[in-house]
Design an enzyme around this catalytic site. Structure first.
Site, PDB file in Angstrom:
ATOM      1  N   CYS A  56     -51.734   4.608   6.545  1.00 14.06           N
ATOM      2  CA  CYS A  56     -51.101   4.502   5.227  1.00 14.06           C
ATOM      3  C   CYS A  56     -49.594   4.587   5.367  1.00 14.06           C
ATOM      4  O   CYS A  56     -49.061   4.769   6.468  1.00 14.06           O
ATOM      5  CB  CYS A  56     -51.610   5.595   4.294  1.00 14.06           C
ATOM      6  SG  CYS A  56     -51.043   7.254   4.749  1.00 14.06           S
TER       7      CYS A  56
ATOM      8  N   CYS B 210     -48.024   7.515   7.236  1.00 13.67           N
ATOM      9  CA  CYS B 210     -47.986   7.409   8.705  1.00 13.67           C
ATOM     10  C   CYS B 210     -46.681   6.750   9.155  1.00 13.67           C
ATOM     11  O   CYS B 210     -46.078   7.148  10.155  1.00 13.67           O
ATOM     12  CB  CYS B 210     -49.162   6.586   9.223  1.00 13.67           C
ATOM     13  SG  CYS B 210     -50.787   7.259   8.864  1.00 13.67           S
TER      14      CYS B 210
ATOM     15  N   ASP C 286     -22.557 -27.466   4.776  1.00 15.16           N
ATOM     16  CA  ASP C 286     -21.642 -28.162   5.676  1.00 15.16           C
ATOM     17  C   ASP C 286     -21.925 -29.664   5.570  1.00 15.16           C
ATOM     18  O   ASP C 286     -22.978 -30.071   5.072  1.00 15.16           O
ATOM     19  CB  ASP C 286     -21.879 -27.654   7.101  1.00 15.16           C
ATOM     20  CG  ASP C 286     -21.014 -28.362   8.114  1.00 15.16           C
ATOM     21  OD1 ASP C 286     -19.811 -28.530   7.852  1.00 15.16           O
ATOM     22  OD2 ASP C 286     -21.543 -28.760   9.173  1.00 15.16           O
TER      23      ASP C 286
ATOM     24  N   ASP D 152     -24.562 -25.964  10.882  1.00 11.23           N
ATOM     25  CA  ASP D 152     -25.212 -26.165  12.186  1.00 11.23           C
ATOM     26  C   ASP D 152     -24.265 -26.081  13.370  1.00 11.23           C
ATOM     27  O   ASP D 152     -24.694 -26.277  14.502  1.00 11.23           O
ATOM     28  CB  ASP D 152     -25.929 -27.521  12.214  1.00 11.23           C
ATOM     29  CG  ASP D 152     -24.949 -28.691  12.342  1.00 11.23           C
ATOM     30  OD1 ASP D 152     -23.787 -28.553  11.899  1.00 11.23           O
ATOM     31  OD2 ASP D 152     -25.357 -29.733  12.887  1.00 11.23           O
TER      32      ASP D 152
ATOM     33  N   ASP E  13     -19.335 -23.088  11.964  1.00  9.48           N
ATOM     34  CA  ASP E  13     -20.007 -22.567  10.770  1.00  9.48           C
ATOM     35  C   ASP E  13     -20.411 -21.107  10.929  1.00  9.48           C
ATOM     36  O   ASP E  13     -20.820 -20.464   9.956  1.00  9.48           O
ATOM     37  CB  ASP E  13     -21.271 -23.388  10.460  1.00  9.48           C
ATOM     38  CG  ASP E  13     -20.947 -24.834  10.117  1.00  9.48           C
ATOM     39  OD1 ASP E  13     -19.945 -25.056   9.413  1.00  9.48           O
ATOM     40  OD2 ASP E  13     -21.690 -25.724  10.553  1.00  9.48           O
TER      41      ASP E  13
END
Length: 678
Positions: free
Chosen positions: A3, A6, A400, A574, A578
């Site tokens: 649970c 824990c 971009d 990419d 960036d």
């Protein structure tokens, strides 16, 4: 672990170890992710802390068959005990002893883990679900045992010697049934990771000394040349040296249509070669391949903690001790108002069982595991629950231009320099990752001379020494050339020509932008390209908010300006330039076709070079956060409504245990709906 309590116990145990910086424990995955200083502690030290807390750190095993077997046996015995109840009156000694034997068997085998863990918990002064189950069923069993062995003592006090063996058996059976659903859900969500690991072939065909050799994948090295035969699964990452083929990348990107690959293009392990024969220059093998990195990112994503989880953790930390107090008070109050001990015990046991915080612990990790698995099958890697929550909150998307809106495979349409200078310029650009640089490499048809002292300046260009001559290529203003071209070059400080480059817009970009805008999101474009070229591309896809001619720091500042205006911003890019903007954004979305820096900086990685995946990722994140909230609401309301009903004595312990199992099942079933997300 059983649970949410824990989870808290293990995290506190790990945090107490000297040198541990952070830890995240996942209930559904049964995993702990720990960041620690290896000069101050070690893995054995972490394992010892977990074991000292009363748990076990071990290799994962498939629990489902064993849990299912124990649940089925307990359910059968529970129904048998229920069927024998009409014959188990206080005069039916045989039936009572049969029920006693059945309950001892169920407690000693199917349910033994709960008693062992409860005992360990008491030894370590911690309380969790096992404590509640053990005290609830144990007290019902001991009361029933006394009624069985000494019924006359009950009669002498005017009490009926009722027994609750069937409740003991059914409570354990239904708890195990809930656990079975939990393990099954974990098994199903882990299936995607197993399938991913199985995509890489065990051998590769390598060309050495002009001869083909089939070698184990462990013996392949970067720099080798692999031969890819038609229809074969690709074993390594690499760049095509020669040949052309349509490659099925659907298992990584979710894109069903094969993609034509030509010399210079990148191929990933796990994808399937089409009908062409290809020579592949190996760039990565084993754990360094994109396939292995994707698997690692998925495992990390499913182990990260969502901010919403903190609420459940805070409640769970005080929940179990509070329930024990409420159960004891319930028992004493019922006795005080004149109820017999059996009635008081029944109400107290119902409180203990109905309050088990199983559903609370599963509410968030179940949704995160299913969502990240579903996202991966769509070609989207999301770095965990925190990234999901941030992505769901965005109201502005900034993209971009090059390689994101456009194809990222630009072509040179005009060159104003001499044929003799072109190979020198192309040699420097061959070492750059930028798509514009690669367009010059493709435009050149001559052999490339060696380059020394290469240096890339993100947002500006690159320099290097070629045959003893200093070559500088990049932005005309940075190079020092007054040319109006896209790219300019100088050699030894003298103009060496300019390049006009055309990068066509992807056919899907306009549709993707329109979809994002239709979702109520503001969409802007951010690029280092020239203003005129940027606005032309933006107009073609329906973007009016354009920021052009900015360096990497300027991109980051533009994102920050949006945030200072009160917006939650997602940045899509990419390239290396960036990286700062992706890190600054509330949610960074990187194209996997781009640089490793961009992928590392992003919260989300798109495995297919298609902006439509951005809209899909945002919609999935919103659906996931909605499921998280539903799960938490269900778990909290279930306990909030169930405990008072149990205190009032209106809830049978068997019904309470069934409701507890159903609450866990409902949270898991609700989360599994995300597997059908489209």
């Amino acid at each position: 672990m059983t649970c949410a309590a824990c989870v808290g116990h293990i995290e506190r145990a790990l945090q107490s170890v000297d040198g541990v910086r952070s830890t995240a424990v996942n209930l559904l995955a049964n995993e702990a992710t720990v960041t620690f200083d290896s000069t101050r502690t070690s893995f054995p030290g972490l394992r010892a802390a977990i074991e000292d807390a009363g748990y076990e750190a071990a290799e994962p095993v498939d629990e489902f068959p064993a849990v299912r077997r124990r649940a089925v046996i307990a359910l059968i015995l529970g129904f048998a005990a229920m069927a024998s109840m009409p014959f188990a009156g206080h005069d039916s000694t045989i039936a009572r002893y049969a029920q006693l034997a059945a309950s001892v068997f169920v407690m000693a085998w199917p349910g033994r883990e709960y008693y062992i863990r409860a005992a360990q918990g008491l030894r370590h002064r911690r309380f969790d679900m096992s404590t509640l189950i053990a005290i609830g069923t144990g007290s019902a069993f001991l009361y029933s045992l006394a009624a069985t062995l000494a019924p006359h003592a009950f009669h002498s006090r005017g009490l009926m010697p009722d027994v609750y063996y069937e409740a003991v058996i059914f409570i354990i059976a239904l708890v195990l049934t809930g656990r079975m659903f939990e393990v099954r859900a974990r098994r199903e969500t882990a299936a995607a990771l197993r399938q991913l690991a199985e995509l890489q072939p065990r051998t590769a065909t390598i060309l050495r000394g002009g001869q083909q050799a089939e070698v184990p994948i462990e013996q392949v090295r970067p720099g080798d040349t692999a031969l890819l035969k038609p229809g074969a699964r690709i074993p390594v990452d690499g760049l095509i040296e020669s040949g052309e083929s349509a490659v099925d990348e659907s298992m990584l990107t979710g894109e069903p249509v094969p993609v034509v690959k030509r010399p210079g293009d990148r191929l990933s392990a796990g994808t399937i070669n089409g009908l062409g024969v290809v020579h592949l220059h190996v760039t990565a093998v084993g754990e360094a391949t994109a396939l292995a990195q994707i698997g690692r990112m998925m495992r990390e994503a499913q182990s990260t903690r969502a901010p919403m989880q903190k609420l459940a953790d805070q409640v769970s930390a005080i929940f179990v001790p509070a329930v024990l107090v409420i159960a004891l008070a319930t028992f004493l109050i019922w006795l005080a108002i004149g109820a017999d001990p059996g009635r008081a015990l029944s109400a107290a046991v119902a409180v203990l069982i109905i309050a088990c915080p199983c559903a609370m612990g599963l509410a968030i990790p179940a949704a995160v595991m299913v969502a990240t698995g579903r996202a991966a099958s769509m070609g989207v890697l999301i770095k965990g629950g925190e990234a999901l929550e941030r992505l769901a909150a965005v109201d502005t998307v900034v993209v971009d231009k090059t390689g994101t809106i456009t194809e990222g495979r630009p072509t040179v349409t005009q060159y104003s320099g001499t044929p003799e200078d072109l190979p020198l310029i192309a040699a420097v650009e061959a070492l750059s990752e930028h798509p514009l640089a690669q367009s010059i490499v493709r435009y050149n048809r001559s052999p490339l001379p060696p380059v020394s002292d290469f240096q890339a300046v993100p947002g500006h260009g690159a320099t290097g020494l070629v045959d003893g001559r200093e070559v500088r290529v990049g932005r005309p203003t940075w190079v020092g050339d007054g040319s109006s071209g896209s790219i300019a070059a100088t050699i030894d400080g003298l103009p060496a020509g300019a390049f006009e480059v055309d990068d066509p817009v992807k056919p899907t970009s306009r549709e993707a932008i329109r979809t994002l805008q239709g979702m109520g999101l503001q969409v802007g474009m951010l690029t280092g390209d020239r203003e005129a070229a940027a606005r032309q591309v933006a107009a073609s896809v329906g973007i009016t908010d354009v920021t052009a001619e900015v360096l990497p720091g300027g991109k980051r500042d533009a994102i920050r300006a949006h945030q200072e205006g009160g917006h939650k911003v997602a940045m899509v890019g990419d390239g290396v330039n960036d990286g700062p903007a992706l890190a600054q954004a509330d949610a960074g979305i990187a194209m996997a076709s781009g640089s490793g820096i961009a992928v590392e900086a992003g919260d989300v990685t798109l495995l297919r070079n298609d902006l439509r995946a951005v809209a899909g990722a945002i919609r999935l994140s919103k659906a996931t956060v909605r499921i998280m909230r539903q799960n938490l609401f269900w778990a909290f309301c279930y306990n909030a409504a169930g405990i008072p009903v149990a205190v009032l004595g209106l809830l049978n312990p068997i019904v309470a245990s069934a409701a507890m199992a159903f609450s866990s099942f409902s949270v898991l079933a609700n989360s599994l709906r995300l597997r059908r997300f489209q």
